[in-house]
Design a protein around this motif. Structure first.
Motif, short mmCIF file in Angstrom:
data_model
loop_
_atom_site.label_atom_id
_atom_site.label_comp_id
_atom_site.label_asym_id
_atom_site.label_seq_id
_atom_site.Cartn_x
_atom_site.Cartn_y
_atom_site.Cartn_z
N HIS A 16 1.26 1.23 1.95
CA HIS A 16 0.21 0.34 2.46
C HIS A 16 0.47 -1.10 2.06
CE1 HIS A 16 -3.82 -1.45 2.95
NE2 HIS A 16 -3.80 -0.71 4.04
N ALA A 17 0.92 -1.31 0.81
CA ALA A 17 1.24 -2.67 0.37
C ALA A 17 2.38 -3.26 1.19
CB ALA A 17 1.58 -2.67 -1.12
N LEU A 18 3.36 -2.44 1.55
CA LEU A 18 4.45 -2.90 2.40
C LEU A 18 3.91 -3.33 3.76
CD1 LEU A 18 7.36 -3.44 3.21
CD2 LEU A 18 7.64 -0.97 3.59
N HIS A 19 3.03 -2.54 4.31
CA HIS A 19 2.44 -2.87 5.61
C HIS A 19 1.75 -4.24 5.54
CE1 HIS A 19 0.92 -1.95 9.60
NE2 HIS A 19 -0.26 -2.40 9.20
N GLN A 20 0.99 -4.48 4.47
CA GLN A 20 0.30 -5.75 4.31
C GLN A 20 1.29 -6.90 4.10
OE1 GLN A 20 -2.27 -4.49 1.06
NE2 GLN A 20 -4.03 -4.54 2.44
N LEU A 21 2.35 -6.66 3.32
CA LEU A 21 3.37 -7.69 3.07
C LEU A 21 4.03 -8.11 4.38
CD1 LEU A 21 5.21 -9.43 1.21
CD2 LEU A 21 6.68 -7.40 1.00
N THR A 50 5.63 -5.80 12.70
CA THR A 50 4.92 -4.82 11.88
C THR A 50 5.15 -3.43 12.48
OG1 THR A 50 2.91 -5.17 13.15
CG2 THR A 50 3.13 -6.40 11.08
N ASN A 51 5.17 -2.47 11.61
CA ASN A 51 5.26 -1.08 12.00
C ASN A 51 3.97 -0.40 11.54
OD1 ASN A 51 8.15 -0.94 12.95
ND2 ASN A 51 8.44 -1.75 10.90
N SER A 52 3.81 0.86 11.86
CA SER A 52 2.63 1.58 11.39
C SER A 52 2.73 1.80 9.88
CB SER A 52 2.52 2.93 12.10
OG SER A 52 3.59 3.77 11.69
N ASN A 112 5.94 2.72 7.38
CA ASN A 112 6.19 2.10 6.08
C ASN A 112 6.22 3.13 4.96
OD1 ASN A 112 4.20 -0.69 7.15
ND2 ASN A 112 6.42 -0.56 7.14
N LEU A 113 5.38 4.16 5.06
CA LEU A 113 5.43 5.25 4.07
C LEU A 113 6.78 5.95 4.10
CD1 LEU A 113 1.84 6.68 4.48
CD2 LEU A 113 2.82 5.76 2.36
N LEU A 114 7.31 6.17 5.29
CA LEU A 114 8.63 6.81 5.41
C LEU A 114 9.72 5.90 4.84
CD1 LEU A 114 8.38 8.42 8.95
CD2 LEU A 114 8.26 9.58 6.73
N GLN A 115 9.60 4.59 5.06
CA GLN A 115 10.57 3.66 4.49
C GLN A 115 10.56 3.75 2.96
OE1 GLN A 115 8.88 0.26 6.68
NE2 GLN A 115 10.99 -0.24 7.25
N GLY A 118 1.83 -6.40 -10.67
CA GLY A 118 2.09 -5.16 -9.95
C GLY A 118 1.96 -5.27 -8.45
N ASN A 119 1.87 -6.50 -7.94
CA ASN A 119 1.75 -6.70 -6.49
C ASN A 119 3.13 -6.74 -5.85
OD1 ASN A 119 -1.11 -7.00 -6.55
ND2 ASN A 119 -0.82 -9.08 -7.32
N LEU A 120 3.23 -6.13 -4.68
CA LEU A 120 4.48 -6.13 -3.92
C LEU A 120 4.68 -7.52 -3.32
CD1 LEU A 120 6.70 -4.05 -3.12
CD2 LEU A 120 5.49 -3.80 -0.96
N VAL A 121 5.77 -8.21 -3.72
CA VAL A 121 6.03 -9.57 -3.23
C VAL A 121 7.35 -9.67 -2.47
CG1 VAL A 121 4.59 -10.73 -4.96
CG2 VAL A 121 7.02 -10.27 -5.47
N GLY A 122 8.07 -8.56 -2.38
CA GLY A 122 9.31 -8.55 -1.63
C GLY A 122 9.72 -7.13 -1.33
N PHE A 123 10.45 -6.96 -0.24
CA PHE A 123 10.89 -5.62 0.15
C PHE A 123 12.06 -5.75 1.12
CE2 PHE A 123 10.87 -1.44 2.06
CZ PHE A 123 10.39 -0.62 1.05
N ILE A 124 13.06 -4.93 0.93
CA ILE A 124 14.14 -4.79 1.91
C ILE A 124 14.20 -3.33 2.29
CG2 ILE A 124 16.62 -4.92 2.37
CD1 ILE A 124 16.79 -7.29 0.48
N SER A 125 14.15 -3.08 3.60
CA SER A 125 14.30 -1.71 4.09
C SER A 125 15.64 -1.59 4.78
CB SER A 125 13.16 -1.35 5.06
OG SER A 125 13.14 -2.24 6.16
#
Length: 174
Positions: free
Chosen positions: A17-22, A31-33, A37-40, A56-63
């Motif tokens: 969910h945090a990835l979705h918001q990011l 954006t994806n569902s 994002n859960l599967l990623q 503890g906040n998600l501030v970056g992500f690489i899929s």
């Protein structure tokens, strides 16, 4: 907060969910569902990296993923960095850390697609390739006219590699 104080880690199911918001905050990323994002964050956790701040906040992500027909390749799907962290080298730090992890698992090539107008992504990947001292090629993978009915830009494939022992040492040094 500087990118040096950000913790890099493998994602987990609690990050979906945090990835979705990011990603929603990182326009113009698609954006994806939340389910995607859960599967990623679960099925593709080995080829993804999460960055969290001291709170503890998600501030970056690489899929990314390893294409079944090319298991020696990491395809980087999306790079997201919160606006509060931009300009601090976090994207490069995440990318190099992810490459180091997958290189240890046999990945020798890096691929991504970038639109011609996305100068920031072009600069990120070209800087990483230069730092790793690996050659790269570009070609149109998905054409605006053929694949997007003229509604989106071309998606240009950047393919770099092979990673070498020298490249692996450079990853670990930086």
């Amino acid at each position: 907060m500087s990118s040096a104080t950000v913790k890099l880690r493998q994602p987990s199911d609690g990050d979906g969910h945090a990835l979705h918001q990011l990603v929603a905050r990182c326009q113009p990323l698609d954006t994806n569902s939340v389910y995607c994002n859960l599967l990623q964050c679960t099925d593709f956790a080995d080829t993804a990296i999460a960055a969290e701040n001291a709170d503890g906040n998600l501030v970056g992500f690489i899929s990314g993923y390893r294409p079944p027909a090319r298991p020696d390749t990491l395809f980087v799907w999306q790079v997201a960095v919160d606006s509060s962290m931009r300009g601090q080298g976090l994207a490069l730090r995440m990318l190099l850390a992810l490459i180091a992890r997958v290189a240890a698992q046999g990945v020798r090539y890096i691929e991504t697609t970038i639109t011609p107008s996305n100068a920031a992504s072009q600069a990120l990947f070209l800087k990483a390739f230069k730092q790793l001292e690996i050659p790269h090629d570009t070609s149109v993978l998905f054409s605006s006219q053929k694949h997007f009915a003229g509604q989106s830009e071309d998606e240009e494939l950047y393919r770099a590699g092979p990673l070498s022992l020298n490249s692996d040492k450079k990853i670990l040094q930086d």
